[in-house]
Design a protein around this motif. Sequence first.
Motif, PDB file in Angstrom:
ATOM      1  N   PHE A  67      21.048  39.619  37.064  1.00 21.08           N
ATOM      2  CA  PHE A  67      21.333  38.213  36.794  1.00 21.08           C
ATOM      3  C   PHE A  67      22.719  38.024  36.170  1.00 21.08           C
ATOM      4  CE2 PHE A  67      16.666  37.144  36.970  1.00 21.08           C
ATOM      5  CZ  PHE A  67      16.789  36.191  37.973  1.00 21.08           C
ATOM      6  N   ARG A  68      23.353  39.091  35.725  1.00 20.90           N
ATOM      7  CA  ARG A  68      24.746  38.997  35.276  1.00 20.90           C
ATOM      8  C   ARG A  68      25.712  39.413  36.376  1.00 20.90           C
ATOM      9  NH1 ARG A  68      22.746  41.507  30.085  1.00 20.90           N
ATOM     10  NH2 ARG A  68      22.439  39.728  28.689  1.00 20.90           N
ATOM     11  N   ASP A 111      23.849  31.516  28.448  1.00 25.40           N
ATOM     12  CA  ASP A 111      23.778  32.515  27.382  1.00 25.40           C
ATOM     13  C   ASP A 111      23.512  33.909  27.939  1.00 25.40           C
ATOM     14  OD1 ASP A 111      24.216  30.529  25.567  1.00 25.40           O
ATOM     15  OD2 ASP A 111      22.157  30.427  24.824  1.00 25.40           O
ATOM     16  N   HIS A 112      22.722  33.983  28.999  1.00 25.54           N
ATOM     17  CA  HIS A 112      22.447  35.303  29.574  1.00 25.54           C
ATOM     18  C   HIS A 112      23.677  35.851  30.286  1.00 25.54           C
ATOM     19  CE1 HIS A 112      20.132  38.582  31.325  1.00 25.54           C
ATOM     20  NE2 HIS A 112      20.834  38.366  32.424  1.00 25.54           N
ATOM     21  N   ILE A 113      24.296  35.065  31.121  1.00 22.70           N
ATOM     22  CA  ILE A 113      25.443  35.552  31.901  1.00 22.70           C
ATOM     23  C   ILE A 113      26.585  35.946  30.980  1.00 22.70           C
ATOM     24  CG2 ILE A 113      27.181  34.860  33.602  1.00 22.70           C
ATOM     25  CD1 ILE A 113      24.957  33.048  34.835  1.00 22.70           C
ATOM     26  N   SER A 114      26.752  35.218  29.883  1.00 23.29           N
ATOM     27  CA  SER A 114      27.825  35.534  28.928  1.00 23.29           C
ATOM     28  C   SER A 114      27.530  36.761  28.083  1.00 23.29           C
ATOM     29  CB  SER A 114      28.067  34.341  28.010  1.00 23.29           C
ATOM     30  OG  SER A 114      26.958  34.152  27.133  1.00 23.29           O
ATOM     31  N   LEU A 122      14.498  34.127  33.181  1.00 20.51           N
ATOM     32  CA  LEU A 122      15.155  33.574  34.365  1.00 20.51           C
ATOM     33  C   LEU A 122      14.400  33.964  35.631  1.00 20.51           C
ATOM     34  CD1 LEU A 122      18.870  34.223  33.347  1.00 20.51           C
ATOM     35  CD2 LEU A 122      17.787  31.979  33.636  1.00 20.51           C
ATOM     36  N   TRP A 123      13.947  35.201  35.675  1.00 15.99           N
ATOM     37  CA  TRP A 123      13.144  35.640  36.813  1.00 15.99           C
ATOM     38  C   TRP A 123      11.839  34.831  36.894  1.00 15.99           C
ATOM     39  CZ3 TRP A 123      13.442  38.448  41.111  1.00 15.99           C
ATOM     40  CH2 TRP A 123      12.258  38.891  41.699  1.00 15.99           C
ATOM     41  N   GLN A 124      11.251  34.600  35.738  1.00 11.40           N
ATOM     42  CA  GLN A 124      10.015  33.831  35.662  1.00 11.40           C
ATOM     43  C   GLN A 124      10.212  32.425  36.237  1.00 11.40           C
ATOM     44  OE1 GLN A 124       8.791  33.783  31.605  1.00 11.40           O
ATOM     45  NE2 GLN A 124       6.691  33.204  32.032  1.00 11.40           N
ATOM     46  N   ALA A 176      20.779  32.361  38.847  1.00 17.41           N
ATOM     47  CA  ALA A 176      20.481  31.970  37.460  1.00 17.41           C
ATOM     48  C   ALA A 176      21.032  30.573  37.164  1.00 17.41           C
ATOM     49  CB  ALA A 176      21.076  32.998  36.496  1.00 17.41           C
ATOM     50  N   ARG A 177      22.269  30.314  37.599  1.00 19.79           N
ATOM     51  CA  ARG A 177      22.880  29.000  37.328  1.00 19.79           C
ATOM     52  C   ARG A 177      22.153  27.881  38.069  1.00 19.79           C
ATOM     53  NH1 ARG A 177      27.602  32.221  38.279  1.00 19.79           N
ATOM     54  NH2 ARG A 177      28.716  32.688  36.333  1.00 19.79           N
ATOM     55  N   ALA A 178      21.609  28.196  39.244  1.00 17.08           N
ATOM     56  CA  ALA A 178      20.996  27.145  40.069  1.00 17.08           C
ATOM     57  C   ALA A 178      19.638  26.692  39.550  1.00 17.08           C
ATOM     58  CB  ALA A 178      20.856  27.658  41.506  1.00 17.08           C
ATOM     59  N   ILE A 179      19.026  27.490  38.670  1.00 10.87           N
ATOM     60  CA  ILE A 179      17.678  27.153  38.201  1.00 10.87           C
ATOM     61  C   ILE A 179      17.643  25.792  37.521  1.00 10.87           C
ATOM     62  CG2 ILE A 179      15.958  27.787  36.449  1.00 10.87           C
ATOM     63  CD1 ILE A 179      16.493  30.732  37.199  1.00 10.87           C
ATOM     64  N   ALA A 180      18.653  25.486  36.709  1.00 15.64           N
ATOM     65  CA  ALA A 180      18.656  24.212  35.970  1.00 15.64           C
ATOM     66  C   ALA A 180      18.750  23.012  36.903  1.00 15.64           C
ATOM     67  CB  ALA A 180      19.810  24.199  34.972  1.00 15.64           C
ATOM     68  N   GLY A 181      19.246  23.232  38.115  1.00 12.70           N
ATOM     69  CA  GLY A 181      19.387  22.120  39.056  1.00 12.70           C
ATOM     70  C   GLY A 181      18.172  21.918  39.941  1.00 12.70           C
TER      71      GLY A 181
END
Length: 632
Positions: A569-570, A603-606, A615-617, A577-582
């Motif tokens: 995910f990094r 926070d995870h990617i950074s 994120l997987w969940q 990961a970024r697309a989940i919020a959308g």
Amino acid sequence: MCGIAGIFHYQTVKPVDPKRVERMTTALAHRGPDGAGVWTAPGIGLGHRRLSIIDLAGSPQPMHSADGRAVIVFNGEIYNFRQLRRELEQGGARFRTDGDTETILAAWQKWGPDCLKRLDGMFAFALYDLDKRQLFLARDRLGVKPLHMARLGDGSLIFASELKGLTAHPMLRREIDPLAIEDYMTWGYVPDHRSILKRVEKLPAGHFMLLEHGREPGPPQQWWDVGFAEREKGSTADLSAQLLHLIREGVTSRMVSDVPLGAFLSGGVDSSSVVALMSEASARPVATCSIGFDVAAVDETSHARNVAQLFGTDHHERIVSSDQFGKLGRIAGMFDEPFADASALPTLRVCELAREHVTVALSGDGADEAFAGYRRQLFQAREEQARMVLPARLRKPIFGALGAIWPKADWAPRPLRAKITFLALAESGEAGYARALAILAPEQRQALFGEAMLRERGDYRAEQPFIATMRKAPARTGLDRAQYADLKFWLPGDILTKTDRTSMAVGLEAREPLLDHRLIEFAARLPLRQRIRGTQGKWLVKHTMERYLPQDILYRPKQGFVTPLSQWFRGPLAGEARAIAGSELLTGNGWFDRKALSRLAVDHISGRSDNGRVLWQLLMLEKSLRHLSPSA
């Protein structure tokens, strides 16, 4: 191994459309590519898809009893069917086939529901008795084989091996249960007491239902349980000898097959023990299959290769990498319900690899739950000692305050990640163990959920039924109660669901010799010292297998089927990961807070925190909701 489905009219006896039953079984075709059958009579319809393992040509289903008075569809294997058959023949039973299915029919006709206690195996079946006009639904002791059910508005009960068999029925509404999302975001799967769809139930492990026309179905009845209240007596040498005998019996009984047979091999204690005893019992090299990863820190193929060389197996390997995540939609379709155990991907890959060489594969599932092999069980035993020393009135303010101020510290070495331990010590043993097992604690879920979800779940929390399971356990100690909950809650909901769906998706039968019920019952009676010594869980198993396996296999730190989600995910999956919020499926209905999901990914990617598992969940939940939508 097979898929079953059916329709039973319990209110009024109405004709059953065979095409509806056929549609339900067609949805399960992957579970049984070798044959199909449908049988209907007034008020009842049974359907079957067959994967031929025993009596390849002689046991088509639905199957009638020799006298024509009972009909069955059956998913599973009965390992002691030949012994049962001899006993039944002595009582006058007649058999026309050489398989295990007809044995269940004869056992029902002789013993009724008590026949279940005589069956040694994994199974889910539906049996209709034409004389009594009863439908008998049953599931094996530990829940190796699944059975889903739903009551429809026309006064019928429909059932199927998988949820997709039910959704193939046009009258089942696909309405998501918000409480199932609360459960899923806690555990990473939807436990057996609930389904992702409202009005769908799962027959619990070790339970049966007896239904009659003209009568509302009652609750499932428990026919088996495991007790941790008694203790075995004897020296370590005596207990080790008993254990070896039971493991050997579990392995050899599951090697009976009319098709090619092999084993999964991770290089851990459990799968290596199974392979050792298979090799002992086999005149030919055992076919073994292993999966590795493209991230060296979690790749265990070298250990599996060492075990394969030790026993001269016919060994096969394959590597899982992040570029294979195009299969996520396929995985969501396999499980129907959201399922976030990331080891599902490598489990699918090892099943695909095994199916290229064999039709049946033995696994090492079950030993960690039964013999205290998980690290969380070791911590639970230690925490319970602390709870005995310090009363709750002291523990709660001291450890609650420490847990509140201690940083989460995902990046720190394991001994410094004390936040969960402090919070667990502030609570009861049951609540503390639920916190240890949960992916997201209550306060973390609170931060992610939107207003609609918070309103719809009300006072319900996913930990409540888990804690109730621990408190009602027939047990002496906190460790006993934790293991009981693992066997009743975690094992059928996560481990066995994962193995069943991934193996059946490729037409492979998976068998679990370490879940032989006599072995499980023996393990539950072991004194604590035979389960845990020092920092070693599963102590008696390791001690017993020293005659077969080297020290570096038996006593190296437990790793399990770890998938490198955080790294992926990094890297190659950062866009996912970024697309989940959308995702409108997650946030459009108010179930999740869009800003909270966005922060999680950033926070995870950074590198500020490790949110890979969550994120997987969320990613798998989004895929499942898409799969379950009425337009899918």
